[in-house]
Motif scaffolding. Structure first.
Motif, short mmCIF file in Angstrom:
data_model
loop_
_atom_site.label_atom_id
_atom_site.label_comp_id
_atom_site.label_asym_id
_atom_site.label_seq_id
_atom_site.Cartn_x
_atom_site.Cartn_y
_atom_site.Cartn_z
N LYS A 458 0.57 -1.52 0.18
CA LYS A 458 0.65 -0.06 -0.08
C LYS A 458 1.09 1.52 -0.44
CE LYS A 458 -4.53 -2.01 2.19
NZ LYS A 458 -5.13 -2.24 3.62
N LEU A 459 0.60 2.25 -1.07
CA LEU A 459 1.79 3.69 -1.25
C LEU A 459 0.80 4.45 -0.54
CD1 LEU A 459 1.47 3.70 -4.35
CD2 LEU A 459 3.23 2.43 -2.81
N ALA A 460 1.70 4.74 0.95
CA ALA A 460 1.51 6.17 1.18
C ALA A 460 2.03 7.44 1.56
CB ALA A 460 1.16 5.69 2.95
N VAL A 461 1.78 8.45 1.96
CA VAL A 461 2.42 9.67 1.22
C VAL A 461 3.48 9.97 2.55
CG1 VAL A 461 3.11 12.20 2.03
CG2 VAL A 461 0.96 10.89 0.22
N GLY A 462 5.32 9.90 2.47
CA GLY A 462 5.69 9.63 3.84
C GLY A 462 6.26 8.08 3.81
N GLY A 463 5.42 7.58 3.21
CA GLY A 463 6.25 5.80 3.52
C GLY A 463 7.26 5.17 1.99
N PHE A 464 8.41 4.33 2.39
CA PHE A 464 8.85 3.94 1.79
C PHE A 464 8.22 3.19 0.84
CE2 PHE A 464 11.69 5.83 4.97
CZ PHE A 464 12.58 6.71 4.01
N ALA A 465 8.68 2.26 -0.08
CA ALA A 465 8.09 0.97 -1.35
C ALA A 465 9.00 0.74 -2.13
CB ALA A 465 6.80 2.28 -2.09
N GLU A 466 9.14 -0.67 -1.93
CA GLU A 466 10.12 -1.15 -3.34
C GLU A 466 9.44 -1.60 -4.42
OE1 GLU A 466 12.72 -2.45 -2.52
OE2 GLU A 466 12.48 -1.37 -0.35
N VAL A 467 10.42 -0.91 -5.75
CA VAL A 467 9.62 -0.88 -6.65
C VAL A 467 10.73 -1.49 -8.09
CG1 VAL A 467 7.97 1.41 -6.15
CG2 VAL A 467 9.76 1.99 -7.40
N VAL A 468 10.02 -2.13 -8.84
CA VAL A 468 10.72 -2.89 -10.23
C VAL A 468 10.76 -1.12 -11.42
CG1 VAL A 468 11.27 -3.78 -11.62
CG2 VAL A 468 10.45 -4.56 -9.48
N ILE A 469 11.94 -0.60 -12.06
CA ILE A 469 11.71 0.59 -12.61
C ILE A 469 11.45 -0.13 -13.86
CG2 ILE A 469 12.81 2.27 -13.86
CD1 ILE A 469 12.39 2.66 -10.43
N THR A 470 10.49 0.79 -14.79
CA THR A 470 10.12 -0.20 -15.94
C THR A 470 10.77 0.90 -17.26
OG1 THR A 470 7.73 0.38 -15.25
CG2 THR A 470 8.09 -1.65 -14.64
N LYS A 471 10.26 2.11 -16.45
CA LYS A 471 10.54 3.16 -17.99
C LYS A 471 11.39 4.07 -17.49
CE LYS A 471 7.54 5.72 -19.71
NZ LYS A 471 6.10 5.64 -20.29
N ALA A 472 12.33 4.50 -18.82
CA ALA A 472 12.61 6.43 -18.16
C ALA A 472 12.86 7.45 -19.30
CB ALA A 472 14.48 5.62 -17.85
#
Length: 482
Positions: A458-472
Motif C-alpha cells: 500500500k502506498l502512503a505519503v511519507g512511506g517507503f516502497a520497493e519498486v521495479v523500474i520499468t521505463k525512463a
C-alpha cells in the motif's frame, strides 16, 4: 480575497515539475483569546526556508497565529531573496503586493542586507512604507519589529509548539541547517556580504534538532548550509556533546551521528552544498547502508582552471574529476548533482569546450546550468571581456542539451532494477515518489503505477516502497510496486 503567496524555491533545471507547498497547519488559539495574526511570504532557497521556519516557530511560541490571506492578517512578514536580479525583482514585487493588499509589512532575508551603489537600502528605496527591514538569519530582530507593531499576546501557549518547531515542508521531509555564512569569496557571489562569514551551529544542538524531527515523523532530512564540508572550521572542530558523549564539530562526525539516527528511525539523510575537500572521502563509506544516501550536491560552477581562478573557486576541474572517479569506485551507486555557470566573464570558446569535455567524462547525474547573470555588488562585474548575453544563453543551452543525453543514458541503466522510494503524493492511478538519487523540488521523480492486486504494498505519503523500474526518460523514472 487575495491569498498569501506560497513558498517558492529556485529551480536549476527545466525538467522539474511544479510542486506546491502544503498549507501551514497550526493549532488554534485558546477559546476566548483573539490571537494577533501574522501573514508570511517566504521566498528563496532552502536556507531561507529554514529562517522562515525559525521565525514562524518563535511567532507560534509567543501565541501569534498565521493568516492565509492578506486581509486576514494584522501584519505581513516577507522573507526575501537577493541572490540574482530575477530573485530581487520577485522579492520587490512580493513586498509591493503585501503593501498594496495589507499595508503593514516587515521585510527580512538576503535582500534586506543589500544596498545600491550609493549605499542606500534597496528595499526602502523602492518601498519606503515598509515597517522594518532586517537581513537574513535575524529571528530576534524580526521579533522585535513584530512586538513593536503588533504586541504579543499575554499568554504564550508554549505547549502548542512542537519540539521540532514549525515547518513549511511536507511532514515527511525537512531541511536541517548546520551553519550560516561562508568563508569563500567567489567573484560571482554576494552571499558572504549578506550572510557573513561561516558560523557553525553547536553539534549537540544540531543533533537534538535532527532527532526531534525524526521523532516527529520526518523520513528525509536534507542537510544544508553555504558550505557543508566546512562545518566546524570556524570553531577549529571543537568537541561538543550529544547524549552525554563527545562529538567533534566536523562534517564526518556529524554525518556519522546523523546516520545513526536515520538507522534508528528508518529514515534518509541527504547532503547538499558539499565542496569536494579531501575529507569528504571519509563520508563516502558512511553511505553504504542506504540511510546516509549515496548522493552529493556539489556546486562546481565550472571545470576549466582559468575560469575557476577568475571565479575564485577553491578547487580545480582536474582534481574534481579525479575525486569523482575515486568516489564512484568507493560507491558505484553514488549520485552527483551539480550546478554550472556558462558565459562567465572572459570565458573563451576553448574554455567552454573544456567544460563540455569535463561533463562528458564526469557523467554528472543531476545538473543545472545558469547563463551568467551580473549581480550588483559582485566583483565579477569588473572582469574584462564580458560574454555577450546571446552567447551566454547559447552556451547554457548546449550544456543542457548534452546533459539531457547523459541523464537519459544514466537513467536508462536503472530500468529493470529494484529500488526503494519515498512517496510524496498518492493519486487515484499513480503515486509520485523519489529515489535516493532525487532531492525534492530540484531533481526528477519516480512515477509509480498503483496496483490493485491483493497483497501488494500500500502506498502512503511519507512511506517507503520497493519498486521495479520499468521505463525512463531524460528526467524521470516509471515503476511498478514489487
Amino acid at each position: 480575497m487575495p491569498e498569501l503567496r506560497r513558498h517558492s524555491l529556485p529551480v536549476s533545471t527545466s525538467n522539474v515539475a511544479a510542486t506546491s507547498t502544503p498549507e501551514l497547519v497550526i493549532p488554534p488559539a485558546a477559546p476566548g483569546v483573539a490571537a494577533p495574526k501574522v501573514g508570511f511570504v517566504s521566498l528563496g532557497c532552502p536556507k531561507a526556508l529554514v529562517d522562515s521556519e525559525q521565525i514562524l516557530t518563535q511567532l507560534r511560541a509567543e501565541g501569534y497565529q498565521t493568516a492565509k490571506s492578506y486581509d486576514g492578517a494584522d501584519l505581513v512578514i516577507v522573507n526575501t531573496c537577493g541572490f540574482i536580479d530575477a530573485a530581487v525583482q520577485e522579492s520587490l514585487d512580493a513586498i509591493g503586493e503585501a503593501l498594496a493588499e495589507n499595508g503593514k509589512v516587515i521585510v527580512t532575508g538576503c535582500l534586506g542586507a543589500k544596498k545600491d551603489a550609493a549605499g542606500q537600502d534597496i528595499i526602502t528605496k523602492v518601498h519606503p512604507k515598509v515597517l522594518a527591514v532586517t537581513g537574513p538569519h535575524a529571528v530576534a530582530e524580526v521579533m522585535e519589529s513584530v512586538h513593536l507593531h503588533l504586541p504579543k499576546p499575554h499568554d504564550p501557549f508554549l505547549d502548542l509548539v512542537p519540539d521540532h518547531g514549525v515547518k513549511l515542508t511536507p511532514k515527511h521531509y525537512a531541511y536541517l541547517k548546520i551553519s550560516e555564512g561562508c568563508n569563500h569569496r567567489c567573484s560571482f557571489c554576494i552571499i558572504p556580504s549578506m550572510r557573513g562569514d561561516l558560523v557553525s551551529r553547536q553539534i549537540g544542538e544540531v543533533l537534538v534538532e535532527a532527532e526531534n524531527l525524526f521523532k516527529a515523523g520526518v523520513k528525509e532530512l536534507l542537510v544544508i548550509s553555504q558550505d557543508t564540508s566546512a562545518y566546524g572550521v570556524d570553531v577549529k572542530f571543537r568537541t561538543g556533546f550529544w547524549n552525554g558523549r563527545p562529538v567533534k564539530t566536523h562534517m564526518t562526525q556529524l554525518v556519522e551521528a546523523l546516520g545513526q539516527l536515520a538507522r534508528q528511525y528508518d529514515a534518509w539523510v541527504r547532503l547538499h552544498y558539499v565542496y569536494p575537500y579531501p575529507h569528504v572521502d571519509q563520508v563516502i563509506p558512511l553511505m553504504g547502508d542506504g540511510h546516509v544516501l549515496p548522493y552529493l550536491d556539489i556546486p562546481m560552477q565550472h571545470a576549466h582552471p582559468d575560469v575557476l581562478k577568475r571565479m575564485k573557486r577553491p578547487a580545480s576541474g582536474e582534481k574534481n574529476l579525479d575525486r569523482i572517479q575515486a568516489w564512484r569506485k568507493m560507491n558505484p551507486d553514488l549520485t552527483i548533482r551539480s550546478t554550472f555557470i556558462a558565459g562567465f566573464p572572459g570565458e573563451t570558446e576553448a574554455e567552454f569546450e573544456y567544460l563540455l569535455d569535463f561533463l562528458k567524462e564526469a557523467q554528472i547525474d543531476r545538473l543545472g546550468c545558469f547563463a551568467y547573470s551580473p549581480v550588483e555588488g559582485a566583483t565579477a562585474n569588473l572582469l574584462d571581456n564580458p560574454v555577450p548575453e546571446e552567447v551566454r544563453e547559447e552556451r547554457r543551452a548546449r550544456v543542457m542539451l548534452l546533459q539531457e543525453e547523459i541523464s537519459a543514458k544514466r537513467l536508462q541503466d536503472k530500468v529493470g532494477k529494484t529500488m526503494r522510494v519515498l512517496v510524496d503524493e498518492v493519486g487515484p492511478r499513480e503515486a509520485i515518489g523519489r529515489s535516493a538519487a532525487d532531492a525534492p523540488e530540484i531533481d526528477g521523480v519516480v512515477h509509480i503505477k498503483k496496483s490493485l492486486v491483493p497483497g501488494k504494498q500500500k502506498l502512503a505519503v511519507g512511506g517507503f516502497a520497493e519498486v521495479v523500474i520499468t521505463k525512463a526518460d531524460a528526467h524521470d523514472l516509471w515503476a511498478s510496486v514489487v
